[in-house]
Motif scaffolding. Structure first.
Motif: not given
Lengths: 332, 341
Positions: A198-216
């Motif tokens: 859960p600790i790694i997942t939480a950090i990864c979640r925040e990292v992935f959330a920073t991916a720009p929507v425009s690029e997605k």
């Protein structure tokens, strides 16, 4: 707030307040500042007191003396001339179990974080992350208890098969050799994987959330499938964040005590080459022997273990923190 | 929350992806270094999409990509399902074993003198845990919030160092904290509930500080400025405006820290030691805690003791879940709509 405003309705009252708020402000600032200083004192104090308590053993056997041996035999302390308090096997156990944990937890955490941020239906995302967070809420001692009675019996047939197949292969066979009694590095690593997931997942979640929507959106607009979008717009820029998350998870895993103590077997005399062998970690030996340390330099040497554990944890956490913060301002 | 990308169009290839916007598409730039041999086809397909041949010629490639997409999504979801299955397995196992022994007697009695005997309960551990965690909470919440206020509202070099130290302290193994408190307090005053509470407070502090600072960050600046412009002092602004605005998030952080402290065992082993014999309510003495009792009873070979330990584990999980649930409910009110007061 209402009362504050009420008091501010006349010019004379304003004037009267001029000296008072300064005093209140200053003392408030100092009080909160003292709390911040306390945190610095806490870390400094932890280090200082550990060094102080470990000092007799450090002086007797040399600062790096404990790192030159992998044999921990307190009962020989009174008679033997050499250093009976070698801790290399604990360092090995700590790093190996945490490494096994990371091998399992990091890919799983990346997959889960991807599902939770980008794949699952929007309504499901929050409940799903709560469920994963619940894994972190379960106490360590409960994981250890569950590990002994539920996980080990389930592992036994599988691991015995591995012993009989991979364990027979010439070179790598040593790593997977039996016999498997249940308590082992591998069992501890598996439980660590569950605990840090859960600790790694939480950090990864925040990292992935920073991916720009425009690029997605650009990727999707160009006809990329969802997986291609994740591969092209989310994962590449998250690489350093994932590495940092893994290191922070590793830092958490090396300090995990009770669950590991319950399932690792606590064999303190030597290093077992097989991951299915029994061993001990730095926290586990402290937890096991601390209250029964009666031999000469025994307790002092346990503080030496604690000191090296602190050093290891600090190094790992600082590196992880630096890497993660590079990939996003306020993450972790 | 991350904003949601639009849903993938049902038929990808027929999606008219305005060809003249291609030069500005950043995705193409990112592909070159990630495309390994197996992915080369798909990556190139995306990068060269605007100039690709007319529809119909790439259907096999499209089908392959779609299959790959579905496979990967299934794999990713399966990992999530597996993690949830493990959660259910742990909770279900603890519940099944714990319910066999959990009873009013378990909550109101101390363990029998002979660990192999049946009956008895962990009343002393439950009381001890509540007292020790209570003291730790009373110590750590005011200090933690004060430190977070300093870190965020005042700033400066000390704040920067303290923030870094706080982040590092989160990663300090709890058993090391226990050893520190042993060296600081237990050596002089002996094992006691207070020593355990201080160790737990030291573990909770960084958690509370980080959660609080995170929430303070979400309070809009305009709110502070409006208050200061009214002539209200800075300390008053913080206490009456900033902290109440962030309160629900702070409560969430504190509850999660309490839940964490509730389950801690290792530092208590070095500071409280445990007391299986009677109900001790004076924190100046050795006390029992639920976690210590679960630990010590779990590793005995006696079935009766292990049965009690399962019931204790279930009690502990329930306590932790209650605090986690309170944290979630408090957090739901958040969303820090700053102006809403």
């Amino acid at each position: 707030m209402v009362t504050t405003l009420d008091r501010l309705d006349g010019p004379d009252r304003l004037r009267r307040r001029r000296s008072r708020p300064r005093l209140a402000d200053t003392s408030f600032r100092y009080l909160t500042g003292a709390a911040a200083w306390l945190m610095i004192a806490l870390l400094a104090g932890t280090t200082a007191f550990l060094v102080d308590k470990a000092w007799p053993s450090l002086r007797q056997y040399g600062i790096f003396g404990s790192l030159s041996s992998s044999r921990w035999a307190p009962s020989e302390a009174a008679t033997s001339k050499g250093n009976p308090y070698g801790i290399l096997q604990f360092v090995y156990g700590t790093v190996l179990t945490s490494f096994i944990g990371m091998l399992i937890a990091v890919p799983a955490a990346v997959a889960i974080a991807l599902v939770v941020t980008d794949v699952a239906p929007r309504r499901m995302r929050r409940p799903l992350s709560w469920l994963i967070d619940l894994l972190a809420a379960i106490p360590s001692v409960v994981y250890g208890f569950w590990g002994i009675f539920a996980l080990i019996p389930a592992l036994k047939p599988v691991v015995t098969d591995v012993n009989d197949t991979l364990g027979k292969v010439p070179v790598i066979g040593k790593v997977f050799a039996g016999p498997f009694f249940g308590l082992s590095y591998f069992t501890a690593g598996l439980i660590l994987a569950i605990m840090v997931l859960p600790i790694i997942t939480a950090i990864c979640r925040e990292v992935f959330a920073t991916a720009p929507v425009s690029e997605k959106e650009a990727a999707l607009a160009l006809g990329a499938t969802k997986w291609e979008m994740l591969r092209l717009a989310v994962l590449p820029r998250s690489r350093s964040g994932i590495v940092g998350a893994a290191i922070l998870g590793f830092g958490r895993a090396i300090g995990e005590t009770i669950a590991v103590t319950m399932v690792i077997g606590n064999s303190v005399l030597t290093i077992s080459t097989s991951i299915f062998g029994q061993g001990a970690t730095m926290p586990s030996v402290i937890a096991n022997e601390f209250n029964e340390a009666t031999e000469p330099f025994h307790l002092d040497s346990l503080f030496v273990v604690g000191l090296w554990l602190l050093v290891l944890a600090l190094i790992v956490n600082v590196i992880g923190k630096i890497i993660v913060s590079r990939s996003g301002e306020h993450i972790a | 929350m991350s904003p949601n990308p639009p849903r993938t169009p049902p038929d990808l290839v027929s999606d008219p992806a305005a060809p003249d916007t291609a030069p500005g598409v950043p995705v193409a730039a990112g592909t070159s270094d990630t495309a390994d041999s197996t992915e080369a086809a798909t990556a190139t397909a995306v990068a060269t999409m605007p100039t690709r041949p007319p529809l119909g010629q790439s259907t096999t490639a499209t089908a392959r990509r779609k299959r790959k997409n579905i496979t990967m999504i299934v794999v990713l979801s399966a990992v999530l399902a597996l993690a949830i299955a493990v959660l259910v397995w742990v909770l279900g196992y603890v519940a099944a074993e714990g319910l066999k022994y959990l009873s009013p007697q378990f909550l109101t009695h101390t363990p029998p003198g002979n660990p192999s005997a049946g009956g008895g309960g962990f009343a002393n551990g439950i009381i001890g845990s509540l007292i020790i965690v209570g003291i730790a909470t009373a110590i750590s919440i005011p200090i933690g919030i004060a430190a977070a206020v300093y870190l965020h509202e005042y700033g400066g070099r000390v704040a920067k160092v303290a923030r870094f130290v706080t982040d590092v302290l989160v990663g300090v193994p709890t058993i090391v904290t226990g050893a520190f408190v042993y060296a600081l307090i237990v050596i002089r005053y002996g094992y006691s509930g207070y020593a355990g509470a201080i160790a737990l407070a030291a573990i909770m502090l960084p958690l509370i500080i980080r959660a609080t600072e995170e929430m303070l960050r979400t309070v809009p600046r305009e709110l502070r400025e409006a208050s200061l412009a009214l002539g209200i002092s800075k300390s008053r602004t913080i206490v009456s405006i900033v902290l109440p605005t962030a309160s629900s998030g702070i409560i969430t952080g504190c509850m999660l820290a309490i839940a964490r402290a509730m389950g801690e065992t290792a530092p208590l082993l070095l500071t409280v030691l445990g007391n299986d014999l009677f109900v001790e309510t004076n924190p100046d003495h050795r006390m029992a805690t639920l976690s210590l009792q679960v630990f010590s009873n779990a590793i005995t070979g006696f079935q009766a003791a292990q049965g009690r330990a399962w019931a204790g584990a279930l009690t502990m999980v329930l306590l932790v879940l209650i605090f986690t649930a309170i944290a979630r409910i408090a957090g739901r009110r958040t969303a820090v709509s700053g102006g809403k007061r």
